[in-house]
Scaffold this motif. Structure first.
Motif, short mmCIF file in Angstrom:
data_model
loop_
_atom_site.label_atom_id
_atom_site.label_comp_id
_atom_site.label_asym_id
_atom_site.label_seq_id
_atom_site.Cartn_x
_atom_site.Cartn_y
_atom_site.Cartn_z
N GLY A 174 0.83 -1.20 0.00
CA GLY A 174 0.00 0.00 0.00
C GLY A 174 0.86 1.25 0.00
N TRP A 175 0.18 2.40 -0.04
CA TRP A 175 0.85 3.69 -0.14
C TRP A 175 0.85 4.41 1.20
CZ3 TRP A 175 3.13 5.27 -4.64
CH2 TRP A 175 2.83 4.54 -5.79
N VAL A 176 2.01 5.02 1.53
CA VAL A 176 2.12 5.85 2.73
C VAL A 176 2.72 7.20 2.33
CG1 VAL A 176 2.36 3.96 4.38
CG2 VAL A 176 4.39 4.90 3.33
N LEU A 177 2.39 8.22 3.11
CA LEU A 177 2.96 9.54 2.87
C LEU A 177 4.45 9.53 3.19
CD1 LEU A 177 0.25 11.93 4.32
CD2 LEU A 177 1.15 11.96 1.99
N LYS A 178 5.25 10.18 2.35
CA LYS A 178 6.69 10.28 2.60
C LYS A 178 6.98 10.97 3.94
CE LYS A 178 9.05 10.42 -1.84
NZ LYS A 178 9.80 11.28 -2.75
N SER A 179 6.15 11.91 4.31
CA SER A 179 6.38 12.65 5.55
C SER A 179 6.20 11.78 6.79
CB SER A 179 5.44 13.86 5.63
OG SER A 179 4.09 13.44 5.57
N ASP A 180 5.61 10.59 6.64
CA ASP A 180 5.39 9.69 7.77
C ASP A 180 6.45 8.60 7.90
OD1 ASP A 180 3.12 11.15 8.19
OD2 ASP A 180 1.73 9.62 7.46
N ILE A 181 7.41 8.59 6.97
CA ILE A 181 8.44 7.53 6.97
C ILE A 181 9.83 8.16 6.85
CG2 ILE A 181 6.96 5.70 6.05
CD1 ILE A 181 8.05 6.35 3.24
N TRP A 182 10.85 7.35 7.17
CA TRP A 182 12.25 7.77 7.03
C TRP A 182 12.96 6.68 6.24
CZ3 TRP A 182 17.19 6.11 8.17
CH2 TRP A 182 18.18 7.09 8.21
N GLY A 183 13.77 7.10 5.26
CA GLY A 183 14.52 6.15 4.46
C GLY A 183 14.51 6.47 2.98
N VAL A 184 13.85 7.58 2.61
CA VAL A 184 13.87 8.08 1.24
C VAL A 184 14.06 9.59 1.29
CG1 VAL A 184 12.46 6.24 0.22
CG2 VAL A 184 11.35 8.26 1.14
N LYS A 185 14.66 10.13 0.23
CA LYS A 185 14.85 11.58 0.15
C LYS A 185 13.52 12.26 -0.17
CE LYS A 185 19.61 11.17 -1.43
NZ LYS A 185 20.52 11.44 -2.54
N LYS A 186 13.38 13.50 0.24
CA LYS A 186 12.13 14.25 0.04
C LYS A 186 11.72 14.32 -1.42
CE LYS A 186 12.89 17.15 4.05
NZ LYS A 186 13.27 18.48 4.52
N MET A 187 12.67 14.53 -2.30
CA MET A 187 12.35 14.72 -3.72
C MET A 187 12.66 13.48 -4.56
SD MET A 187 11.04 17.69 -3.70
CE MET A 187 10.87 17.95 -5.45
N GLU A 188 12.94 12.35 -3.91
CA GLU A 188 13.33 11.14 -4.63
C GLU A 188 12.11 10.47 -5.30
OE1 GLU A 188 16.18 7.31 -3.75
OE2 GLU A 188 15.17 8.24 -2.06
N ILE A 189 12.28 10.14 -6.55
CA ILE A 189 11.25 9.45 -7.32
C ILE A 189 11.89 8.23 -7.96
CG2 ILE A 189 9.66 9.59 -9.27
CD1 ILE A 189 9.54 12.62 -8.78
#
Length: 182
Positions: free
Chosen positions: A166-181
């Motif tokens: 499923g999908w989660v908001l980036k702001s709720d997780i740590w381990g990816v860059k803010k602008m990473e796609i």
């Protein structure tokens, strides 16, 4: 009277135009700072890979040391396989790292996997069926849950926990860059 009125209107328009231009410049400067983390990538001297970058622990126990050798004191012992770690520096076979709580230290390179995982940093976050706030909830993920990240857009990441995706908001997780796609 008409000349004075037209002069005042022109002056007001001129001041308004300059003020708007100034506000646009200020907005651009502050927006640029928000993206600075993703624009400041360096290349590691040892690996040629981006610094910073995210990896995960491939072992169930790993030591974080104060310096890049076995002689340095152990500050932390991590006991969670797949824990995401940010590599922020390189020295020989050692990597300077940061964890999701902001602790920094050195770890040996063989402890890491290139497989991408994230950790939930909010008390709870909703795992959704779509990458939209209108998406239906599939599960509630608690703080410190680790999930495999499969892909990310600007605001959301598709993650998997066992057989549940499923999908989660980036702001709720740590381990990816803010602008990473990816």
């Amino acid at each position: 009277m008409l000349k004075i009125l037209s002069s005042i209107i022109f002056l007001s328009f001129s001041i308004c135009y300059r003020l708007c231009a100034l506000l646009l410049i200020i907005n651009f400067i502050f927006s640029w700072k928000l993206f600075a983390e993703d624009l400041e990538n360096k290349v590691g001297k040892e690996t040629g890979l981006d610094i910073p970058r995210y990896v995960s622990l491939k072992v169930t126990e790993a030591n974080m040391r104060r310096g890049p050798s076995l002689e340095h004191k152990i500050d932390w012992v991590y006991k969670r396989k797949n824990l995401p770690i940010k590599i922020i520096g390189e020295f020989g076979h050692w990597r300077k790292v940061e964890d999701f709580e902001g602790q920094t230290g050195w770890m040996f390179k063989s402890l890491f996997s290139g497989k991408r995982y994230v950790i939930v940093i909010r008390e709870e976050t909703l795992l959704r069926n779509k990458n939209k706030t209108e998406g239906l909830g599939k599960a509630i993920l608690k703080k410190n849950v680790i999930a495999k990240v499969k892909k990310c857009d600007l605001l959301w990441c598709l993650v998997g926990i066992k057989k549940l995706n499923g999908w989660v908001l980036k702001s709720d997780i740590w381990g990816v860059k803010k602008m990473e796609i990816f």
